[in-house]
Motif scaffolding. Structure first.
Motif, mmCIF file in Angstrom:
data_model
loop_
_atom_site.group_PDB
_atom_site.id
_atom_site.type_symbol
_atom_site.label_atom_id
_atom_site.label_comp_id
_atom_site.label_asym_id
_atom_site.label_seq_id
_atom_site.Cartn_x
_atom_site.Cartn_y
_atom_site.Cartn_z
ATOM 1 N N MET A 1641 0.816 -1.211 0.000
ATOM 2 C CA MET A 1641 0.000 0.000 0.000
ATOM 3 C C MET A 1641 0.855 1.270 0.000
ATOM 4 O O MET A 1641 0.423 2.313 -0.487
ATOM 5 C CB MET A 1641 -0.931 -0.014 1.208
ATOM 6 N N PRO A 1645 0.069 1.943 -4.307
ATOM 7 C CA PRO A 1645 -1.299 2.243 -3.854
ATOM 8 C C PRO A 1645 -2.343 1.980 -4.934
ATOM 9 O O PRO A 1645 -3.497 1.692 -4.623
ATOM 10 C CB PRO A 1645 -1.230 3.732 -3.480
ATOM 11 N N ASP A 1646 -1.946 2.053 -6.206
ATOM 12 C CA ASP A 1646 -2.927 1.876 -7.281
ATOM 13 C C ASP A 1646 -3.354 0.419 -7.449
ATOM 14 O O ASP A 1646 -4.295 0.133 -8.190
ATOM 15 C CB ASP A 1646 -2.347 2.382 -8.604
ATOM 16 N N LEU A 1648 -4.541 -1.498 -5.110
ATOM 17 C CA LEU A 1648 -5.466 -1.929 -4.066
ATOM 18 C C LEU A 1648 -6.696 -2.616 -4.640
ATOM 19 O O LEU A 1648 -7.075 -3.714 -4.230
ATOM 20 C CB LEU A 1648 -5.888 -0.732 -3.209
ATOM 21 N N GLY A 1649 -7.336 -1.985 -5.602
ATOM 22 C CA GLY A 1649 -8.558 -2.555 -6.156
ATOM 23 C C GLY A 1649 -8.318 -3.907 -6.782
ATOM 24 O O GLY A 1649 -9.101 -4.845 -6.613
ATOM 25 N N MET A 1681 -4.232 0.937 3.875
ATOM 26 C CA MET A 1681 -4.581 1.828 2.772
ATOM 27 C C MET A 1681 -4.724 3.263 3.273
ATOM 28 O O MET A 1681 -4.934 3.511 4.463
ATOM 29 C CB MET A 1681 -5.872 1.357 2.117
ATOM 30 N N GLU A 1682 -4.626 4.197 2.360
ATOM 31 C CA GLU A 1682 -4.817 5.607 2.660
ATOM 32 C C GLU A 1682 -6.214 6.040 2.186
ATOM 33 O O GLU A 1682 -6.867 5.328 1.420
ATOM 34 C CB GLU A 1682 -3.738 6.449 1.975
ATOM 35 N N GLU A 1684 -7.126 8.323 0.144
ATOM 36 C CA GLU A 1684 -7.315 8.581 -1.279
ATOM 37 C C GLU A 1684 -7.465 7.298 -2.098
ATOM 38 O O GLU A 1684 -7.780 7.352 -3.291
ATOM 39 C CB GLU A 1684 -6.138 9.397 -1.826
ATOM 40 N N GLN A 1685 -7.221 6.145 -1.507
ATOM 41 C CA GLN A 1685 -7.364 4.879 -2.227
ATOM 42 C C GLN A 1685 -8.787 4.322 -2.143
ATOM 43 O O GLN A 1685 -9.073 3.291 -2.742
ATOM 44 C CB GLN A 1685 -6.390 3.829 -1.662
ATOM 45 N N ARG A 1686 -9.658 4.969 -1.420
ATOM 46 C CA ARG A 1686 -10.995 4.429 -1.220
ATOM 47 C C ARG A 1686 -11.753 4.202 -2.517
ATOM 48 O O ARG A 1686 -12.497 3.220 -2.643
ATOM 49 C CB ARG A 1686 -11.794 5.366 -0.316
ATOM 50 N N GLN A 1688 -10.904 2.946 -5.161
ATOM 51 C CA GLN A 1688 -10.535 1.673 -5.812
ATOM 52 C C GLN A 1688 -11.330 0.487 -5.259
ATOM 53 O O GLN A 1688 -11.305 -0.587 -5.847
ATOM 54 C CB GLN A 1688 -9.036 1.391 -5.603
#
Length: 1724
Positions: A1641, A1645-1646, A1648-1649, A1681-1682, A1684-1686, A1688
């Motif tokens: 993460m 980070p991209d 995650l989804g 996760m952060e 801003e990753q929500r 995803q």
């Protein structure tokens, strides 16, 4: 433009951004609240899971959720409970518990609205039903209490709304108010005035006892809160609050409770009332309390009779008494007697270890006694002290317990009462009850701490403690409970000394404490009083010295010495030069001599009595100045050495003799004589050196006198008395002659001759004394005999005729032993002149005795005397005229003992005496020698050993019963070993008189019957003795001229068959005998004694083979022994040896018989050219043996030796022998092997057999049953017979050249024969024959076609010089694999590997023949040849032989074979090139990769076995193929293997994942984006399959992830993979996955989804561990996760999947699902 008046463009932009951000935050807040409710609802729905562990997990998840979103969680819980009215109360309880935890942890974050909602909910839950549901209502009450810590007003408002005047409240409302008052004292107490005023009318309205109990508990808590508030007014919010404000209400409540409820209520209510009255009494007005006490106290005391659990009554009573004392009440004086009586009765209740309530009650009762002791000490003692005079155990123990408590707790009040208390202890000191003793010891401990023991009568207390320290260990009883702990010395016992042994409970009726328990606490008390109470020094020193010498205090010596050492050291520090012991006319103190004697005597057994030896020595060391001023310097160095010696050993390992020597030690010049007495050599000096240092005859005389005086004290401890006798002897050695005579006379007159253990002590005393005073010692013995008392006796052994014969024999036995010890200790220069006249003459008077003890003493004394003679420098010239008489008498003693048993050391001692006698002049006659040898052998050889594994049933049944005691068995074994060693010494001593071959033969003739005995233990002993004699003879033989050794052949023939004896020990000893005989032969023909013969030395290296469990190895070793014998045996001795061995063919031991036949054949082979004239005789003997027995080994040996070789009609013989019935019998097999003795003939035979095997049909197919789907394969008869015959021919060693000539044809033909017979049945004729044999009950050897072919192949390999191949296959289990359908391919592979390793030069012709099998009509032959050729590529030998190219082309040509097995083996073989010729891989990399990829795409294999082999091959080729060629196919391979990651077959998963790791390794540092996509796609499967149920898959995942790490371009993640996933290291999966997700993460980070969606796929995995791992992965990804990753994350999909898993059948999955849901709080 700049500088304008309008707003700046940048400011406008920022304003727009701020507005946009606020809109997003508002939407996010709304969405977050919705999501939080959804998540909470899912968790709340999961509460109804039936599993308690799941329920707890859900509760924990709610609490975790509440850590970040407390308001939302509390709101959701409140709403859930409100909307689900019918939810069962156990589930409501879990939710309320979670709410209580969240509220407690976040009380400061709650707003008023939320708090208000929670208060209303909890209040409603608590009072929803009128019935009491404890868990549910208690949980709701706890929520209110938790909220009340901050929102006290709101909570009180809600509670008071349900606490209205005139209405009886819900019980839980009152209970909650009570709990609040305790948890928030400062917040609730201000409300209590109104609460109490409201509650007071309610008390009268309460009708049910349950409600009344609640009110009582509330009043108790309210009173306790008020008291705490008043005690902390300086911290209270309202310091003006006074006790008076509550007095009237409390008194009103008291009036109802005491006068109404206490009178008419049930037992539970009455107990609750009593509990409440305690704290309430402190709040009553003083005058009211004084007024109520006359009624209150009796009523409370009455409860002791009505209730069994009285701890609450005692606690309340204590509070009432404290309240009464605080107001100065005089009512207590009136009721004091009743109070004391009731409390005393409670303290006398026995404390049970399993009843903490009773123990707590006693603590409360003692608290009451403390209150009474402070206010009325006189009356308390007046009540207690008379109780000590009672004989009732419980009364006395309880009284002592109270007394101990008040001594500690009311020290000031008891100060003036010390004399009275001390005088009252007289009767308890006499009590023998262990419980009373222990209580008394505890009281004495308290007294010591507070100065009581300094008063008159205090020493009696000290003596009592010492008496208890000396309690005997046999009075074992059991404690009925643990000792009470208080603040006095006893509470520190276990912190200073080792803890006392745990005392267990015997039974419910057992009330006696173990004496050992009393002793343990007394020991601790004595030491603590001595070391921690400074004022006790003057009381204990030197008073404790008075207890050292009396025997009754022996068990107390160790603690006494420790205490005395400490006290003495303290006094030395105070006054370094002053004497420690000031006698000042104190006649009770022991003298220095008494102290020395006592401490030295008990030191002889240092570990007895808690290690009193070391303690005694330390005390001696401290008192050295008082013992004698001259001893200081010597003892300061000597005693620490003795103590160090004790520290190095334990009671089990310490040598008692060595220790006694260290204590008694004599001078260096006397070592030899003392070693004869104790059979040891001393290491240090103590007593003798101490005597030498003092050098004062008067002091020595006093010490001797004291030692003699103390001797009777040790009548009960014979071991210590024996040592004291030795001490007396040592001191007499340093005394004058006059003193010696006097004390020796007294010792003889006072000795207790009836005690046999005392005999040795007395004898040792005389022996030690004789070292310095031989004449005086002998004179006293003579004077004792000639005294008036014995005047009527003609000799000393006619003494005491007025006594019984047995008593007289005891006296004789002691005196005989004295003479023996005197002889052992006497100076050698004086002994020889007096030994016969003064010693042996007196002993000979008793030789006719039949008393066993007297005989043993006689034997011991003769042994000691003869040993002393032999140790003299003049023994060689000494002529012992009584030698023959003594030897004859020893023989008589040996014969008189029962045979077949060894219970006394008479045999050992008698033979040892004979050993010494034999060495003296004159020589014994031959007949005497023979009798001596015969008697000794007859006794020792026949002793039956303890049964051992491997013994015959007869030997086991005849074995002696030494007893089940291991100690007895150990003593028996030790005595037997010593006896055998003495026998060896005796026989060697006799042999010295005739050191010639004839003398040796005579000695061995005595042993010959035992060497051939049918009993194994007799054989092993006889052969062992023979080996010893031969070795001794060899070492001491002196050859002055060459002499023939005529008996060599006979002797070697005697021992050779024993090399295969059933007993391994006999075998080893037999080899030693042969070894010695060969060297004797060499010595006799002139070789020097130190000559090392290579042949003879090889014998010793063969010993290991003799003990091997494999009979083949054993007899092979015998053959080797015969070869060595043949090399060194003189020609004239050969026939004697053979004839002796022929006789051994009939040995009852079958092993020895077989060994004889092996050795005969070996000797005939090695030395037969020398036996031309003896051949008729040998053949005649062999024929007679064949007629006598049908033993197989004898038959084979005879036929091999007699039957001629060679016939001229080879084909006819082969045809006729092939017609023999199968399976061949032993005679037929022997004939087949005989055909191989001549190489030319053997080659013809093998050629004919090959033709029969190859040309005929190998098997026939027939359908055994009509319904059978597959036909049976049945072997044809002629090839089967030829195979069996080939096996027999090739088995003959002489067939080697012929086999070498036809090696390739034989090898290939038999290998293909094996492949075609796997699973093939024998011919129909053989099956019918086996059935007939089975029905008739006759045993018939079955013939299996495949096994016969394998056996023939093995024989060919052996004869072809490839034994290494056979052995390698045998070790690897390859032969067994060849025989089975499932393991045939593996067996062929192992055979090829072994051939490549050990038979490389044979491979070109073998391969050439195998190439031709490509077109074979039999698939099994193609499979076998392909497997063999494929395995050859794993060896470099094909490259060395330049066969690589042809082998590769042949294998590649087989890729199109119709058989999938062949295609798979081709790929396996192509991959093997990485092992055999890695340098050639790049040359052929295009073809290899093409073949492997073709295997991946093989569509004709439904089980994907070809693909599996292709993946395995690619993994092996990966590091060696050309990089350019590899990169071209990298992506294709990765895509093709990806579906196998989740295959149901474990092999496909593990191999494909491992190959994926190799692909990553191959492209490390040069990973293209398109391949990186494959790496990322495989990350989740690899992580989750770390929890795969199969270990190989987990291992592959570890490797693959380590290889993927560098390609992810994240050093931290690669480091995590390397650190956690190393092979052999345990993996903490949760920790590893957490760390991995954190780095994913952070750096990706991209992803995650994608990672979450992939993990969702595994939610449906068939393996529960993988499903659980997928949930863990989801949870950790969300955790790290952060915000801003929500976007995803598809929350709806995720929540739906998790919600489904909450119903998973596996508990672990449901638990992980809940935990993951708890982590989704980040989205809230």
């Amino acid at each position: 433009m700049r500088g304008g008046g309008g707003p700046e463009p940048g400011g406008l932009k920022r304003g727009i951004q701020v507005h946009t951000r606020r809109q997003k935050e508002a939407r996010t807040t709304v969405m977050s609240e919705t999501y939080a409710k959804r998540l909470s609802a899912i968790l709340l729905d999961a509460v109804t899971d039936k599993d308690p562990q799941m329920q707890e997990q859900v509760c924990g998840a709610l609490c975790d959720f509440g850590e970040s979103k407390p308001a939302e969680v509390l709101s959701a819980c409140e709403e859930h409970l409100r909307l689900h009215e019918k939810l069962a109360h156990p589930y409501r309880t879990i939710i309320l518990r979670a709410m209580e935890i969240v509220v407690s942890n976040h009380i400061s974050e709650l707003d008023k609205d939320t708090a208000r909602a929670i208060i209303l909910l909890a209040s409603n839950e608590m009072t929803k039903v009128k019935e009491l549901v404890s868990d549910w209502q208690q949980a709701a009450s706890s929520v209110l209490v938790a909220v009340g810590r901050r929102f006290i007003s709101s909570v009180m408002e809600e509670l008071l709304s349900k606490f209205q005047p005139g209405l009886l409240p819900h019980p839980c409302t009152v209970h909650t108010l009570a709990s609040l008052s305790v948890s928030n004292v400062f917040g609730v107490v201000p409300f209590l005035t109104s609460i109490l005023s409201t509650m007071l009318p309610m008390l009268g309205a309460a009708k049910h006892d349950s409600m009344k109990v609640v009110f009582c508990c509330a009043l108790q808590r309210f009173s306790e809160s008020i008291l705490e508030y008043l005690a902390n007014l300086d911290q209270a919010p309202d310091p003006t609050v006074r006790k008076d404000a509550f007095a009237s209400d409390i008194f009103g409540a008291y009036d109802i409770l005491f006068h109404q409820w206490l009178q008419s209520g049930g037992a539970k209510l009455r107990l609750a009332v009593v509990e409440a009255l305690g704290p309430m009494s402190h709040l009553l007005p003083s005058e009211k309390l004084e007024e109520q006490l006359p009624k209150l106290l009796p009523r409370v005391l009455a409860f002791y009779k009505k209730h069994t659990e009285t701890v609450h009554v005692s606690k309340s009573l204590g509070q009432i008494l404290e309240a009464a004392v605080s107001v100065g009440s005089r009512t207590l004086d009136i009721h004091l007697n009743s109070l004391l009586a009731a409390l005393h009765a409670q303290i006398c209740v026995p404390v049970e270890s399993s009843s903490p309530l009773v123990m707590s009650n006693q603590k409360e009762v003692l608290r009451c006694f403390t209150v009474l002791a402070c206010c009325s000490p006189d009356r308390l003692l007046a009540f207690l002290l008379p109780k000590l005079d009672t004989s009732n155990e419980r009364t006395r123990v309880g009284t002592l317990q109270v007394l101990r408590h008040v001594i500690n707790a009311a020290a000031a009040q008891m100060e003036v009462k010390k004399p009275v208390i001390l005088s009252s202890m007289k009767l308890p000191l006499l009590d023998t009850n262990n419980k009373v003793k222990r209580a008394v010891v505890q009281v004495v401990s308290a007294m010591a701490h507070h100065g009581y023991l300094e008063q008159p009568g205090g020493k009696a207390m000290v003596e009592y403690i010492v008496q208890q320290c000396a309690l005997p260990p046999e009075a074992e009883a059991v404690s009925s409970g643990p000792e009470p702990t208080t603040g006095d010395l006893q509470s520190r016992v276990h912190s200073i000394l080792p803890s006392r042994p745990q005392i267990q409970k015997l039974g419910a009726d057992s009330e006696a404490l173990a004496a050992d328990s009393v002793r343990a606490i007394s020991v601790s008390t004595l030491y603590l009083v001595s070391t921690t109470v400074d004022r006790m020094g003057e009381v204990l020193w030197p008073y404790l010295l008075e207890f050292l010498v009396p025997v009754r205090f022996t068990r107390a010596l160790s603690p006494l010495c420790r205490s005395l050492v400490h006290l003495a050291q303290k006094r030395q520090e105070a006054g370094a030069h002053a004497p420690l012991i000031q006698y000042n006319g104190n006649v009770h103190l022991p003298s220095p001599y008494a102290i020395t004697t006592r401490l030295l005597a008990v030191s002889s057994h240092p570990y007895v009595g808690d290690g009193r030896g070391a303690a005694s020595l330390r005390l001696l060391n401290v008192l050295h100045q008082d013992i004698h001023p001259a001893l200081g310097q010597r003892w300061v160095t000597a005693i620490p050495l003795l103590l160090e010696h004790l520290d190095e050993y334990s009671e089990e390992t310490l040598s008692q003799k060595e220790w006694e020597e260290k204590l008694l030690v004599v001078r260096e010049e006397e070592k030899t004589r003392v070693s004869l007495l104790w059979e040891q050599e001393e290491k240090t000096r103590f007593l003798r050196d101490s005597l030498a240092v003092v050098s004062d005859n008067t002091w020595v005389c006093h010490l001797t006198l004291e030692m003699c005086k103390q001797l009777p004290n040790y009548n009960g401890t014979p071991l210590e008395k024996n040592f004291l006798y030795k001490c007396v002897g040592t001191t007499l050695g340093a005394a004058s002659s006059k003193v010696v005579r006097k004390h020796l006379r007294e010792l003889l007159e006072t000795a207790r001759y009836q005690e046999e253990r005392e005999h040795e002590g007395l004898a040792c005393c005389f022996g030690i004394c004789a070292i310095s005073h031989l004449d005086d010692t002998l004179a006293q013995l003579d004077d004792f005999v000639k005294s008036d008392v014995l005047r009527k006796s003609a000799g000393i052994f006619n003494l005491f005729k007025n006594r019984s014969e047995s008593e007289a024999n005891k006296v004789r036995s002691a005196l005989i032993l004295c003479y023996g010890h005197v002889a052992a200790g006497a100076p050698r220069e004086l002994l020889l002149a007096r030994v016969e006249a003064d010693l042996f003459w007196n002993m000979s008077e008793c030789f006719s005795t039949k008393d066993p003890a007297l005989r043993l003493s006689l034997v011991q004394s003769v042994c000691m005397a003869t040993q002393a003679i032999c140790s003299s420098a003049h023994s060689s010239s000494f002529h012992l005229s009584r030698k023959a008489e003594l030897v004859a008498q020893m023989v008589e003693f040996i014969r008189a003992e029962p045979p077949d048993s060894l219970k006394t050391p008479i045999w050992k001692k008698a033979m040892l005496a004979c050993t010494y006698l034999v060495t003296l002049e004159p020589a014994l006659e031959e007949q005497v020698q023979a009798d001596l040898i015969h008697s000794c052998l007859h006794r020792v050889m026949a002793v039956l050993p303890e049964p051992e594994e491997g013994d015959s049933p007869q030997e086991v049944s005849a074995a002696p019963t030494v007893g089940g005691d291991p100690q007895e068995l150990l003593l028996f074994q030790s005595l037997y070993l010593d006896t055998v060693q003495v026998l060896k010494d005796l026989l060697t001593s006799l042999l010295l008189w005739n050191m010639t071959p004839l003398g040796l033969q005579v000695m061995l003739e005595h042993l010959s019957p035992w060497i051939k005995s049918p009993r194994g233990h007799e054989r092993v002993r006889a052969v062992g003795l023979s080996a010893c004699l031969l070795q001794f003879f060899l070492q001491h033989l002196q050859i002055s001229a060459l002499v023939p050794f005529h008996n060599l052949g006979l002797l070697i023939g005697l021992f050779s068959p024993r090399c295969a004896d059933l007993w391994p020990a006999t075998r080893r000893e037999a080899v030693s005998c042969i070894h010695s005989l060969l060297y004797l032969q060499l010595t006799c023909v002139g070789f020097s004694r130190d000559y090392q013969d290579d042949v003879a030395e090889q014998l010793l290296s063969l010993k290991d083979g003799l003990v091997h469990p494999d009979p083949a190895i054993l007899f092979h070793t015998c053959h080797s022994i015969a070869q060595l014998i043949a090399k060194r045996l003189p020609p004239d001795q050969l026939i004697n040896l053979l004839l002796t061995l022929f006789e051994s063919l009939g040995d009852p031991d079958k092993n020895c018989s077989r060994a004889a036949s092996v050795m005969i054949n070996c000797l005939l082979k090695e030395r037969g050219n020398m036996l031309q004239e003896k051949v008729p005789e040998i053949v005649s003997v062999l024929r007679s043996k064949l007629q006598e027995t049908q033993e197989e080994h004898i038959l084979q040996a005879a036929q091999h030796s007699v039957f001629a070789l060679a016939t001229h009609h080879c084909a006819s013989v082969v045809s006729n022998l092939l017609g023999s019935p199968l399976p061949f019998d032993s005679h037929t097999c022997t004939l087949w092997r005989a055909l191989a003795l001549e190489p030319g003939l053997a080659a013809q035979v093998l050629g004919l057999l090959l033709e029969k095997i190859s040309k005929d049909v190998l098997f026939e197919e027939s359908q055994a049953f009509l319904l059978s789907s597959t036909p049976d394969r049945v072997a044809t008869l002629l090839p089967l017979a030829a195979t069996c015959a080939l096996h027999e021919v090739a088995s003959a060693p002489a067939s080697g050249p012929a086999v070498l000539e036809l090696y390739p044809q034989l090898f290939v033909a038999l290998l293909l024969r094996v492949s075609c017979t796997v699973g093939v049945q024998p011919p129909r004729q053989l099956q019918a024959k086996e059935r007939r044999s089975a029905s008739s009950g006759l045993a018939s050897r079955s013939l299996e076609p495949c096994s016969s072919a394998v056996d023939a192949l093995q024989a060919v390999l052996v004869r072809g010089g490839n034994e290494d191949v056979v052995q390698c296959m045998e070790l690897d289990g390859g032969w067994q694999l060849l025989r089975t359908s499932a393991g045939h391919e593996e067996g062929v592979t192992r055979l090829a590997s072994a051939m490549a390793k050990f038979a490389g030069p044979r491979l070109p012709l073998v391969m050439k023949l195998l190439f031709t099998t490509q077109s074979s009509m039999y698939e099994v032959q193609r499979v076998t040849s392909t497997a063999f050729l494929a395995e050859l590529l794993s060896s470099n030998v094909v490259n060395d032989l330049m066969l690589l190219e042809s082998l590769l082309y042949n294998l590649m040509a087989r890729q199109k074979d119709t058989s999938a097995r062949v295609r798979r083996l081709v790929l396996h073989g192509l991959a093997n090139i990485t092992l055999g010729s890695p340098d050639k891989v790049q040359t052929h990399s295009p073809q290899l990769l093409t073949a492997m990829i073709g295997g991946l795409d093989d569509g004709d294999d439904p089980h994907s076995l070809v693909a599996l082999e292709a993946m395995v091959g690619l993994a092996r080729l990966m590091d060696l193929v050309d990089a350019w060629d590899l990169h071209a196919v990298l992506l294709h391979i990765a895509v093709r293997i990806r579906p196998f990651f989740d295959s149901e077959r474990m092999e496909l998963r593990s191999v494909s994942i491992g190959l994926f790791g190799h692909l990553n390794k191959a492209c490390r540092g040069d990973c293209k984006d398109v391949f990186l996509e494959q790496v990322v796609g495989g990350l989740v499967p690899l992580l989750l399959h770390l929890r795969d149920p199969h270990a190989p898959v987990v291992t592959a995942c570890r490797f693959a992830l380590r290889m993927c790490g560098p390609n992810l371009e994240c050093e931290e993640l690669a480091a995590v993979f390397q650190r956690h996933l190393q092979e052999g290291h345990d993996l903490h999966f949760g920790e590893f996955l957490n760390t991995t997700c954190k780095h994913l993460m952070r750096h990706f980070p991209d992803l995650l989804g994608r990672l979450l969606s992939t993990s969702l796929f595994y939610y449906k995995s068939s393996w529960e561990d993988v499903r659980a791992a997928a949930l863990m992965l989801t949870g950790f990804l969300v955790l790290h996760m952060e915000a801003e990753q929500r976007p995803q994350v598809d929350l709806e999909q995720l929540l739906t999947a998790l919600q489904l898993l909450l119903k998973d059948p596996a508990l672990k999955v449901r638990l992980k699902a809940v935990k993951t849901l708890g982590r989704l709080v980040k989205f809230a």
